[in-house]
Design a protein around this motif. Structure first.
Motif, PDB file in Angstrom:
ATOM      1  N   TYR A  80      79.479  25.802  68.464  1.00 21.56           N
ATOM      2  CA  TYR A  80      80.381  24.666  68.326  1.00 21.56           C
ATOM      3  C   TYR A  80      80.387  24.140  66.888  1.00 21.56           C
ATOM      4  O   TYR A  80      79.337  23.878  66.308  1.00 21.56           O
ATOM      5  CB  TYR A  80      79.977  23.540  69.288  1.00 21.56           C
ATOM      6  N   GLY A  81      81.578  24.008  66.301  1.00 25.30           N
ATOM      7  CA  GLY A  81      81.731  23.458  64.954  1.00 25.30           C
ATOM      8  C   GLY A  81      81.240  24.353  63.836  1.00 25.30           C
ATOM      9  O   GLY A  81      80.904  23.861  62.757  1.00 25.30           O
ATOM     10  N   CYS A  82      81.210  25.666  64.067  1.00 18.51           N
ATOM     11  CA  CYS A  82      80.612  26.579  63.078  1.00 18.51           C
ATOM     12  C   CYS A  82      81.556  27.656  62.548  1.00 18.51           C
ATOM     13  O   CYS A  82      81.090  28.706  62.111  1.00 18.51           O
ATOM     14  CB  CYS A  82      79.375  27.245  63.673  1.00 18.51           C
ATOM     15  N   MET A  83      82.850  27.442  62.583  1.00 13.21           N
ATOM     16  CA  MET A  83      83.748  28.476  62.069  1.00 13.21           C
ATOM     17  C   MET A  83      83.725  28.549  60.543  1.00 13.21           C
ATOM     18  O   MET A  83      84.014  29.579  59.969  1.00 13.21           O
ATOM     19  CB  MET A  83      85.179  28.281  62.573  1.00 13.21           C
ATOM     20  N   LYS A  84      83.358  27.472  59.886  1.00 14.85           N
ATOM     21  CA  LYS A  84      83.232  27.484  58.420  1.00 14.85           C
ATOM     22  C   LYS A  84      81.769  27.706  58.053  1.00 14.85           C
ATOM     23  O   LYS A  84      80.874  27.542  58.872  1.00 14.85           O
ATOM     24  CB  LYS A  84      83.739  26.169  57.837  1.00 14.85           C
ATOM     25  N   HIS A  85      81.526  28.042  56.793  1.00 16.77           N
ATOM     26  CA  HIS A  85      80.169  28.338  56.328  1.00 16.77           C
ATOM     27  C   HIS A  85      79.463  27.098  55.788  1.00 16.77           C
ATOM     28  O   HIS A  85      78.667  27.198  54.847  1.00 16.77           O
ATOM     29  CB  HIS A  85      80.218  29.411  55.231  1.00 16.77           C
ATOM     30  N   THR A  86      79.738  25.949  56.382  1.00 15.42           N
ATOM     31  CA  THR A  86      79.141  24.701  55.904  1.00 15.42           C
ATOM     32  C   THR A  86      78.533  23.951  57.082  1.00 15.42           C
ATOM     33  O   THR A  86      78.641  24.381  58.225  1.00 15.42           O
ATOM     34  CB  THR A  86      80.216  23.810  55.242  1.00 15.42           C
ATOM     35  N   GLY A  87      77.918  22.816  56.792  1.00 13.30           N
ATOM     36  CA  GLY A  87      77.424  21.925  57.832  1.00 13.30           C
ATOM     37  C   GLY A  87      76.525  22.587  58.850  1.00 13.30           C
ATOM     38  O   GLY A  87      75.479  23.150  58.522  1.00 13.30           O
ATOM     39  N   ARG A  88      76.948  22.519  60.123  1.00 13.60           N
ATOM     40  CA  ARG A  88      76.149  23.030  61.230  1.00 13.60           C
ATOM     41  C   ARG A  88      75.880  24.528  61.095  1.00 13.60           C
ATOM     42  O   ARG A  88      74.776  24.991  61.345  1.00 13.60           O
ATOM     43  CB  ARG A  88      76.855  22.727  62.548  1.00 13.60           C
ATOM     44  N   TRP A  89      76.894  25.316  60.682  1.00 16.19           N
ATOM     45  CA  TRP A  89      76.691  26.765  60.513  1.00 16.19           C
ATOM     46  C   TRP A  89      75.556  27.029  59.520  1.00 16.19           C
ATOM     47  O   TRP A  89      74.672  27.838  59.762  1.00 16.19           O
ATOM     48  CB  TRP A  89      77.977  27.454  60.040  1.00 16.19           C
ATOM     49  N   LYS A  90      75.577  26.321  58.396  1.00 13.04           N
ATOM     50  CA  LYS A  90      74.549  26.498  57.352  1.00 13.04           C
ATOM     51  C   LYS A  90      73.175  26.100  57.883  1.00 13.04           C
ATOM     52  O   LYS A  90      72.184  26.789  57.622  1.00 13.04           O
ATOM     53  CB  LYS A  90      74.927  25.652  56.118  1.00 13.04           C
ATOM     54  N   GLN A  91      73.106  25.000  58.644  1.00 13.73           N
ATOM     55  CA  GLN A  91      71.824  24.573  59.215  1.00 13.73           C
ATOM     56  C   GLN A  91      71.274  25.636  60.173  1.00 13.73           C
ATOM     57  O   GLN A  91      70.080  25.955  60.131  1.00 13.73           O
ATOM     58  CB  GLN A  91      71.991  23.249  59.963  1.00 13.73           C
ATOM     59  N   TYR A  92      72.147  26.176  61.019  1.00 11.08           N
ATOM     60  CA  TYR A  92      71.727  27.218  61.952  1.00 11.08           C
ATOM     61  C   TYR A  92      71.287  28.481  61.199  1.00 11.08           C
ATOM     62  O   TYR A  92      70.285  29.100  61.563  1.00 11.08           O
ATOM     63  CB  TYR A  92      72.841  27.567  62.938  1.00 11.08           C
ATOM     64  N   ALA A  93      72.026  28.857  60.174  1.00  9.56           N
ATOM     65  CA  ALA A  93      71.671  30.049  59.394  1.00  9.56           C
ATOM     66  C   ALA A  93      70.295  29.862  58.748  1.00  9.56           C
ATOM     67  O   ALA A  93      69.461  30.777  58.786  1.00  9.56           O
ATOM     68  CB  ALA A  93      72.734  30.330  58.339  1.00  9.56           C
ATOM     69  N   ASP A  94      70.047  28.689  58.196  1.00 12.06           N
ATOM     70  CA  ASP A  94      68.749  28.401  57.583  1.00 12.06           C
ATOM     71  C   ASP A  94      67.625  28.458  58.622  1.00 12.06           C
ATOM     72  O   ASP A  94      66.535  28.975  58.344  1.00 12.06           O
ATOM     73  CB  ASP A  94      68.757  27.032  56.900  1.00 12.06           C
ATOM     74  N   LYS A  95      67.890  27.944  59.814  1.00  6.19           N
ATOM     75  CA  LYS A  95      66.897  27.946  60.894  1.00  6.19           C
ATOM     76  C   LYS A  95      66.559  29.381  61.324  1.00  6.19           C
ATOM     77  O   LYS A  95      65.385  29.729  61.494  1.00  6.19           O
ATOM     78  CB  LYS A  95      67.446  27.142  62.081  1.00  6.19           C
ATOM     79  N   VAL A  96      67.588  30.212  61.480  1.00  3.17           N
ATOM     80  CA  VAL A  96      67.383  31.617  61.873  1.00  3.17           C
ATOM     81  C   VAL A  96      66.660  32.376  60.761  1.00  3.17           C
ATOM     82  O   VAL A  96      65.739  33.157  61.033  1.00  3.17           O
ATOM     83  CB  VAL A  96      68.732  32.291  62.228  1.00  3.17           C
ATOM     84  N   ASN A  97      67.064  32.156  59.514  1.00  2.00           N
ATOM     85  CA  ASN A  97      66.407  32.816  58.384  1.00  2.00           C
ATOM     86  C   ASN A  97      64.915  32.483  58.346  1.00  2.00           C
ATOM     87  O   ASN A  97      64.081  33.370  58.144  1.00  2.00           O
ATOM     88  CB  ASN A  97      67.061  32.402  57.061  1.00  2.00           C
TER      89      ASN A  97
END
Length: 170
Positions: A80-97
């Motif tokens: 949800y809310g992650c189609m762009k590479h900012t905000g929530r998407w970036k937070q999730y990517a950092d968490k997975v990394n």
């Protein structure tokens, strides 16, 4: 050849373990025509479609830096809310990394050579600057390929008038 569905399920299990909620309806497809992108996520009416470049399924491509990073990147777009590479998407990517040692980022550059040269499709067209010899490669016919004389070289800044044009033999 790697099994896309198997690795997709592996990535989804990792997201589940981190309590990152992705879309319920996702379809995975292999894109055999992709030359410049490794993956893409599109929303299609009631589900998401994730396309992965066929080259990433080759055993010669590093599993982690190629297929898994790309799959995880695209799966995060279904959140949800992650189609762009900012905000929530970036937070999730950092968490997975941080949790799994991935290197998910906004985009993978061709210069990183994730896909070995021998697996890349050679470009169809090439324009060579008559002044400095800079080579410009393209996969599709474009205005630049048809009329390089209308352009300037990005390296030396001089006119591309009299530029050499080459086309790969089929």
């Amino acid at each position: 050849m790697r099994d896309l569905e198997y690795y997709a399920k592996l990535c989804m299990a990792q997201l589940d373990a981190l309590h990152i909620h992705y879309a319920e309806r996702i379809s995975f497809q292999v894109n055999t025509r992709a030359v410049s992108r490794l993956g893409i996520c599109r929303k299609s009416e009631d589900c998401y479609v994730i396309e992965i470049a066929a080259a990433l399924l080759d055993e010669r491509v590093p599993l982690r830096d190629g297929l898994l990073d790309t799959l995880m990147h695209e799966l995060l777009h279904t959140c949800y809310g992650c189609m762009k590479h900012t905000g929530r998407w970036k937070q999730y990517a950092d968490k997975v990394n941080a949790a799994y040692g991935y290197h998910i980022k906004r985009a993978a550059a061709r210069e990183e050579h994730i896909v070995p040269k021998e697996l890349e499709k050679p470009p169809k067209y090439k324009v060579i600057c008559p002044n400095c010899g800079m080579e410009y490669e393209r996969y599709k016919m474009s205005e630049f390929i048809r009329h390089p004389e209308k352009y300037r070289c990005g390296k030396c800044g001089k006119s591309m008038k009299n530029a050499e044009r080459r086309m790969r033999k089929q």
